[in-house]
Design a protein around this motif. Structure first.
Motif, PDB file in Angstrom:
ATOM      1  N   GLU A 135      -6.992  12.747  -1.568  1.00 48.25           N
ATOM      2  CA  GLU A 135      -6.845  11.520  -2.349  1.00 48.25           C
ATOM      3  C   GLU A 135      -7.999  10.570  -2.047  1.00 48.25           C
ATOM      4  N   PRO A 136      -9.176  10.841  -2.627  1.00 45.28           N
ATOM      5  CA  PRO A 136     -10.329   9.972  -2.363  1.00 45.28           C
ATOM      6  C   PRO A 136     -10.106   8.562  -2.924  1.00 45.28           C
ATOM      7  N   PRO A 137     -10.574   7.537  -2.295  1.00 48.47           N
ATOM      8  CA  PRO A 137     -11.202   7.480  -0.974  1.00 48.47           C
ATOM      9  C   PRO A 137     -10.223   7.037   0.108  1.00 48.47           C
ATOM     10  N   VAL A 138      -8.987   7.568   0.075  1.00 50.26           N
ATOM     11  CA  VAL A 138      -7.945   7.058   0.957  1.00 50.26           C
ATOM     12  C   VAL A 138      -7.471   8.075   1.989  1.00 50.26           C
ATOM     13  N   SER A 139      -7.202   9.315   1.592  1.00 47.85           N
ATOM     14  CA  SER A 139      -6.519  10.228   2.502  1.00 47.85           C
ATOM     15  C   SER A 139      -6.918  11.683   2.294  1.00 47.85           C
ATOM     16  N   CYS A 140      -7.094  12.362   3.398  1.00 47.60           N
ATOM     17  CA  CYS A 140      -7.299  13.807   3.409  1.00 47.60           C
ATOM     18  C   CYS A 140      -6.414  14.373   4.510  1.00 47.60           C
ATOM     19  N   GLU A 141      -5.677  15.434   4.178  1.00 45.06           N
ATOM     20  CA  GLU A 141      -4.870  16.119   5.179  1.00 45.06           C
ATOM     21  C   GLU A 141      -5.230  17.591   5.167  1.00 45.06           C
ATOM     22  N   VAL A 142      -5.129  18.192   6.330  1.00 42.93           N
ATOM     23  CA  VAL A 142      -5.394  19.622   6.466  1.00 42.93           C
ATOM     24  C   VAL A 142      -4.255  20.262   7.250  1.00 42.93           C
ATOM     25  N   MET A 143      -4.133  21.560   7.087  1.00 45.94           N
ATOM     26  CA  MET A 143      -3.234  22.344   7.936  1.00 45.94           C
ATOM     27  C   MET A 143      -4.128  23.222   8.799  1.00 45.94           C
ATOM     28  N   HIS A 144      -4.056  22.992  10.119  1.00 45.25           N
ATOM     29  CA  HIS A 144      -4.805  23.802  11.078  1.00 45.25           C
ATOM     30  C   HIS A 144      -4.046  25.109  11.280  1.00 45.25           C
ATOM     31  N   SER A 145      -4.756  26.237  11.217  1.00 49.85           N
ATOM     32  CA  SER A 145      -4.077  27.533  11.353  1.00 49.85           C
ATOM     33  C   SER A 145      -4.792  28.479  12.308  1.00 49.85           C
ATOM     34  N   GLY A 146      -5.561  27.920  13.221  1.00 51.02           N
ATOM     35  CA  GLY A 146      -6.273  28.756  14.185  1.00 51.02           C
ATOM     36  C   GLY A 146      -5.382  29.179  15.340  1.00 51.02           C
ATOM     37  N   ARG A 147      -5.959  29.901  16.272  1.00 54.13           N
ATOM     38  CA  ARG A 147      -5.207  30.347  17.447  1.00 54.13           C
ATOM     39  C   ARG A 147      -4.933  29.213  18.416  1.00 54.13           C
ATOM     40  N   VAL A 148      -5.868  28.276  18.517  1.00 49.58           N
ATOM     41  CA  VAL A 148      -5.749  27.188  19.484  1.00 49.58           C
ATOM     42  C   VAL A 148      -5.182  25.926  18.841  1.00 49.58           C
ATOM     43  N   VAL A 149      -5.657  25.601  17.656  1.00 52.93           N
ATOM     44  CA  VAL A 149      -5.251  24.375  16.973  1.00 52.93           C
ATOM     45  C   VAL A 149      -4.370  24.751  15.789  1.00 52.93           C
ATOM     46  N   ARG A 150      -3.105  24.302  15.819  1.00 52.81           N
ATOM     47  CA  ARG A 150      -2.140  24.626  14.766  1.00 52.81           C
ATOM     48  C   ARG A 150      -1.333  23.385  14.423  1.00 52.81           C
ATOM     49  N   GLY A 151      -1.156  23.153  13.121  1.00 59.29           N
ATOM     50  CA  GLY A 151      -0.342  22.042  12.665  1.00 59.29           C
ATOM     51  C   GLY A 151      -1.135  21.124  11.750  1.00 59.29           C
ATOM     52  N   PRO A 152      -0.476  20.075  11.241  1.00 60.94           N
ATOM     53  CA  PRO A 152      -1.156  19.175  10.307  1.00 60.94           C
ATOM     54  C   PRO A 152      -2.055  18.170  11.011  1.00 60.94           C
ATOM     55  N   GLY A 153      -3.046  17.725  10.282  1.00 60.49           N
ATOM     56  CA  GLY A 153      -3.950  16.685  10.753  1.00 60.49           C
ATOM     57  C   GLY A 153      -4.616  16.040   9.568  1.00 60.49           C
ATOM     58  N   GLY A 154      -5.376  15.007   9.815  1.00 61.53           N
ATOM     59  CA  GLY A 154      -6.082  14.374   8.715  1.00 61.53           C
ATOM     60  C   GLY A 154      -6.585  13.006   9.082  1.00 61.53           C
ATOM     61  N   PHE A 155      -6.937  12.267   8.048  1.00 63.09           N
ATOM     62  CA  PHE A 155      -7.407  10.905   8.242  1.00 63.09           C
ATOM     63  C   PHE A 155      -7.066  10.084   7.020  1.00 63.09           C
ATOM     64  N   THR A 156      -6.938   8.786   7.250  1.00 66.12           N
ATOM     65  CA  THR A 156      -6.802   7.823   6.166  1.00 66.12           C
ATOM     66  C   THR A 156      -7.858   6.760   6.364  1.00 66.12           C
TER      67      THR A 156
END
Length: 147
Positions: free
Chosen positions: A71-92
């Motif tokens: 949602e530019p220019p307000v929010s980006c979210e990602v789903m981490h799916s690696g071996r070490v980093v897993r779960g949601p993250g993002g920035f606003t």
């Protein structure tokens, strides 16, 4: 679950902050020890896949992510799916008038390896948070130089 929320004030409009933080190929200029690549898609839409290689010398890991909110220019979210980093993250990005913004970086991660991962986080977590804070201060300089 591990929750990390860090903020940095930036003397730049929200649109400039958005352009700077989503310039994936240049993220390594401000994020400590990390190089980001767009693996699939355009990196600017839902479903695009990114990889972030974080390393200190020969030790490191690759964080695989998929953009789940854009949602530019307000929010980006990602789903981490690696071996070490897993779960949601993002920035606003919170606009603070026409020439100032606050970038809020967040992660809600599931530690790998169960109880061992929780213990490892207790040891490495403070350094991780310091690294994020340092990187976000570098990000503010990076974004401000683009105005």
């Amino acid at each position: 679950m591990i929750e990390v929320v860090e903020r940095v004030d930036v003397v730049a409009p929200a649109a400039v902050v958005w352009a700077a933080v989503t310039d994936w190929h240049k993220q390594g200029e401000w994020m400590l020890g990390t190089r980001v690549r767009v693996e699939e898609g355009d990196g600017r839409s839902l479903g695009s896949r990114l990889s972030a290689r974080t390393a200190l010398g020969p030790l490191g890991f690759t964080d695989h992510m998929e953009i789940t909110r854009w949602e530019p220019p307000v929010s980006c979210e990602v789903m981490h799916s690696g071996r070490v980093v897993r779960g949601p993250g993002g920035f606003t990005i919170e606009a603070r008038g026409v020439s100032r913004s606050t970038l809020v970086w967040w992660e809600r991660l599931t530690p790998p390896m169960g109880a061992l991962g929780v213990l490892a986080w207790r040891v490495t977590g403070p350094a991780f948070r310091l690294g994020i804070r340092h990187s976000l201060r570098r990000f503010a300089d990076f974004a401000e130089s683009r105005t």
